[in-house]
Design a protein around this motif. Structure first.
Motif, PDB file in Angstrom:
ATOM      1  N   ARG A 357      68.258  68.948  62.427  1.00 14.58           N
ATOM      2  CA  ARG A 357      68.028  67.867  61.466  1.00 14.58           C
ATOM      3  C   ARG A 357      67.351  68.361  60.191  1.00 14.58           C
ATOM      4  NH1 ARG A 357      65.124  63.497  65.311  1.00 14.58           N
ATOM      5  NH2 ARG A 357      64.883  62.382  63.344  1.00 14.58           N
ATOM      6  N   GLU A 363      60.847  72.059  56.151  1.00 12.97           N
ATOM      7  CA  GLU A 363      61.049  70.835  56.942  1.00 12.97           C
ATOM      8  C   GLU A 363      60.859  71.117  58.431  1.00 12.97           C
ATOM      9  OE1 GLU A 363      64.656  68.734  56.133  1.00 12.97           O
ATOM     10  OE2 GLU A 363      64.294  68.669  53.981  1.00 12.97           O
ATOM     11  N   GLY A 367      57.936  69.404  60.686  1.00 11.56           N
ATOM     12  CA  GLY A 367      58.269  68.706  61.928  1.00 11.56           C
ATOM     13  C   GLY A 367      57.553  69.296  63.127  1.00 11.56           C
ATOM     14  N   ASN A 386      50.265  48.661  69.448  1.00 16.76           N
ATOM     15  CA  ASN A 386      51.494  49.449  69.422  1.00 16.76           C
ATOM     16  C   ASN A 386      52.258  49.501  70.746  1.00 16.76           C
ATOM     17  OD1 ASN A 386      51.633  50.947  66.625  1.00 16.76           O
ATOM     18  ND2 ASN A 386      49.473  51.016  67.246  1.00 16.76           N
ATOM     19  N   MET A 432      59.845  53.788  72.089  1.00 14.97           N
ATOM     20  CA  MET A 432      58.827  53.613  71.044  1.00 14.97           C
ATOM     21  C   MET A 432      57.408  53.743  71.614  1.00 14.97           C
ATOM     22  SD  MET A 432      60.385  53.482  68.225  1.00 14.97           S
ATOM     23  CE  MET A 432      61.744  52.876  67.245  1.00 14.97           C
ATOM     24  N   ARG A 435      56.744  57.423  72.558  1.00 17.86           N
ATOM     25  CA  ARG A 435      56.483  58.248  71.365  1.00 17.86           C
ATOM     26  C   ARG A 435      55.060  58.018  70.852  1.00 17.86           C
ATOM     27  NH1 ARG A 435      62.232  56.995  69.798  1.00 17.86           N
ATOM     28  NH2 ARG A 435      63.312  59.014  69.708  1.00 17.86           N
ATOM     29  N   TYR A 436      54.677  56.758  70.788  1.00 18.98           N
ATOM     30  CA  TYR A 436      53.338  56.449  70.285  1.00 18.98           C
ATOM     31  C   TYR A 436      52.266  57.029  71.195  1.00 18.98           C
ATOM     32  CZ  TYR A 436      49.305  54.121  68.401  1.00 18.98           C
ATOM     33  OH  TYR A 436      48.077  53.896  67.852  1.00 18.98           O
ATOM     34  N   THR A 441      52.832  58.273  66.773  1.00 19.28           N
ATOM     35  CA  THR A 441      53.860  57.953  65.780  1.00 19.28           C
ATOM     36  C   THR A 441      55.115  57.544  66.539  1.00 19.28           C
ATOM     37  OG1 THR A 441      55.223  58.781  63.953  1.00 19.28           O
ATOM     38  CG2 THR A 441      54.652  60.363  65.669  1.00 19.28           C
ATOM     39  N   THR A 442      55.968  56.770  65.870  1.00 22.30           N
ATOM     40  CA  THR A 442      57.218  56.377  66.518  1.00 22.30           C
ATOM     41  C   THR A 442      58.396  57.183  65.985  1.00 22.30           C
ATOM     42  OG1 THR A 442      57.483  54.602  64.885  1.00 22.30           O
ATOM     43  CG2 THR A 442      56.421  54.026  66.975  1.00 22.30           C
ATOM     44  N   GLN A 443      58.105  58.163  65.117  1.00 23.28           N
ATOM     45  CA  GLN A 443      59.157  58.998  64.541  1.00 23.28           C
ATOM     46  C   GLN A 443      59.120  60.389  65.167  1.00 23.28           C
ATOM     47  OE1 GLN A 443      61.407  57.744  62.229  1.00 23.28           O
ATOM     48  NE2 GLN A 443      60.368  55.805  62.651  1.00 23.28           N
ATOM     49  N   THR A 444      59.976  60.629  66.143  1.00 22.57           N
ATOM     50  CA  THR A 444      60.075  61.940  66.780  1.00 22.57           C
ATOM     51  C   THR A 444      61.526  62.197  67.150  1.00 22.57           C
ATOM     52  OG1 THR A 444      59.920  61.330  69.133  1.00 22.57           O
ATOM     53  CG2 THR A 444      57.834  61.461  67.902  1.00 22.57           C
ATOM     54  N   PRO A 445      61.886  63.439  67.496  1.00 21.76           N
ATOM     55  CA  PRO A 445      63.225  63.682  68.035  1.00 21.76           C
ATOM     56  C   PRO A 445      63.418  62.947  69.360  1.00 21.76           C
ATOM     57  CG  PRO A 445      62.184  65.740  67.305  1.00 21.76           C
ATOM     58  CD  PRO A 445      61.129  64.679  67.273  1.00 21.76           C
TER      59      PRO A 445
END
Length: 468
Positions: A357, A363, A367, A386, A432, A435-436, A441-445
């Motif tokens: 990605r 980047e 990441g 959350n 979600m 991940r949290y 965070t909720t943004q991961t692979p």
């Protein structure tokens, strides 16, 4: 045609930084030499001592080395060859192909102003050029002359340019060029000719801003008894605004691309396509480029820099890269942002997870930071905000299933599906909160990949903190 041992050269002036347009002028002669099992020479044209710097030389050599443009001879510095140039200036003087000119700078400027006022082309008028029956002016006292090349009168200079085709320029368009200054230092056009002659250069592949120099250089070369090489003048590289690429127009240096996390293979591939093509091939190896390269495939139109295309190519090379090699290349960028790659998850695994990605090594490093931060210390309020209370039972079941699962991406994927089926929920409802819990965070692979890299025991420890 008898066998010709190909010899090409890259001859930059070390008076500024080296950008992509400059490097393309190195890439093509390098590729032509390699394709033909010839020699590639690096020549540093440093006669402009006021502007030349060793730092600029270092940047040129580093940039070529980074791209893998190996040289067979050099770097050869023109300033170390001054005696040779002076020797050949004297030879031209002795043979009548050159003469001293005592016209001062002020006189020359007045002459040019008058010619421009008369709507004539500004040029030296041959005042000191010796001709049969001509009386030269008296030599002024205390004036050191320049030496001018006695350009042929009448006729034309004709050459078959490997890119542009037949070019013919009338000798009447060319005035008598200064080849040596009053202090005895030779000028650019003369040094180039002597170097190409002495170094037995067979092919001069360079930017088309040199086309106007070529007829002068051919005439000087013939006067020295040499045979002109084959010339290939490359169209200009334009920046993304359509102007000639230069530092003044915002061009990035090679070092800038290196610092921005570009791979040298991607830069080389991109440069190769800035004026050359092989069918529809967009992504190819360095060896393929060498195997395919020929002068006939060089384009005649200016090439335009496309930053998006370069970024796309870099992404392709990152995707295809071996994770171990890519991890080594990424480590310096990771260390710059405080990641200790020797502690925590296996860095090769982390890079392997992120590379598909990422567009640049920066980047990937950014990441990777997620996996090397301390485990989050969630407050009760943050957990309540959350992680919905009704998902806690599913999280507890997930922890239990995880503890019995073999550490593989496939097994983790099956474990997730098992919990989703048992609780009748969809993937986001579980992913979600997981991940949290793991990273705040909720943004991961993808979760199965994250679990593999983070490690089952560490994941269970972090999940357990939010379900107590």
């Amino acid at each position: 045609m008898p066998f010709m041992h190909i010899r090409t050269r890259f001859a930059p002036s070390p008076t500024g930084f080296i950008h992509l347009g400059n490097l393309r002028s190195a890439l093509y002669p390098w590729a032509f030499a390699r394709h033909n099992q010839g020699d590639f020479i690096l020549r540093i044209e440093d006669t402009d001592q006021e502007r030349s710097t060793q730092e600029a030389v270092d940047v040129i050599i580093e940039g070529m080395s980074w791209l893998g443009l190996d040289i067979d001879e050099g770097p050869i510095y023109q300033m170390q060859r001054i005696d040779r140039y002076r020797e050949l200036v004297k030879q031209l003087l002795d043979s009548g192909f050159a003469y001293p000119c005592y016209m001062s700078e002020d006189e020359l400027n007045r002459l040019r102003d008058q010619q421009m006022a008369n709507k004539e082309k500004p040029r030296y008028n041959g005042l000191w050029r010796p001709e049969p029956g001509k009386n030269l002016p008296p030599i002024p006292e205390g004036v050191e002359p320049v030496v001018r090349f006695k350009n042929p009168l009448g006729g034309s200079v004709i050459w078959d340019d490997a890119v542009k085709g037949k070019i013919e320029i009338s000798n009447d368009e060319l005035d008598d060029l200064v080849i040596s200054r009053p202090d005895g230092t030779p000028t650019y056009n003369f040094c180039v000719v002597v170097d190409d002659l002495d170094m037995k250069i067979t092919h001069v592949i360079r930017g088309d801003d040199h086309v106007n120099n070529t007829p002068r250089q051919i005439n000087i070369l013939k006067a020295l008894g040499g045979t002109p090489p084959i010339y290939a003048h490359l169209p200009t590289v334009l920046n993304d605004s359509g102007e000639k690429m230069s530092k003044r127009n915002g061009a990035m240096s090679v070092r800038d691309y290196q610092k921005a996390g570009y791979l040298p293979e991607a830069i080389l591939n991109y440069l190769a396509r800035l004026g050359w093509s092989h069918g529809d091939a967009e992504v190819f190896t360095k060896q393929q480029f060498v195997d395919w390269f020929d002068l006939e495939s060089l384009g005649r139109s200016p090439a335009q820099h496309n930053p998006e295309k370069l970024l796309w190519l870099n992404h392709q090379y990152i995707q295809q890269a071996d994770p171990k090699v890519l991890a080594e290349a990424t480590k310096p960028f990771a260390h710059q942002i405080g990641i200790d790659t020797e502690s925590g998850p296996d860095f090769v695994q982390v890079v392997g997870l992120l590379k598909d990605r990422a567009n640049t090594l920066i980047e990937i490093a950014e990441g990777a930071k997620l996996f090397y931060l301390p485990a989050p210390n969630h407050s009760i309020q943050e957990i309540e905000k959350n992680i919905p209370a009704d998902i806690i039972p599913a999280l507890k079941d997930f922890i239990e299933v995880l503890a019995q699962t073999e550490p593989s991406k496939e097994a983790y994927g099956a474990a997730i599906k098992q919990v989703l089926a048992k609780h009748g929920i969809k993937m986001p409802a579980l992913a979600m909160p997981v991940r949290y819990a793991l990273f705040a965070t909720t943004q991961t692979p993808a979760i199965d990949s994250v679990l593999l890299v983070l490690g089952r025991d560490e994941a269970i420890k972090r999940l357990s903190k939010v379900v107590q």
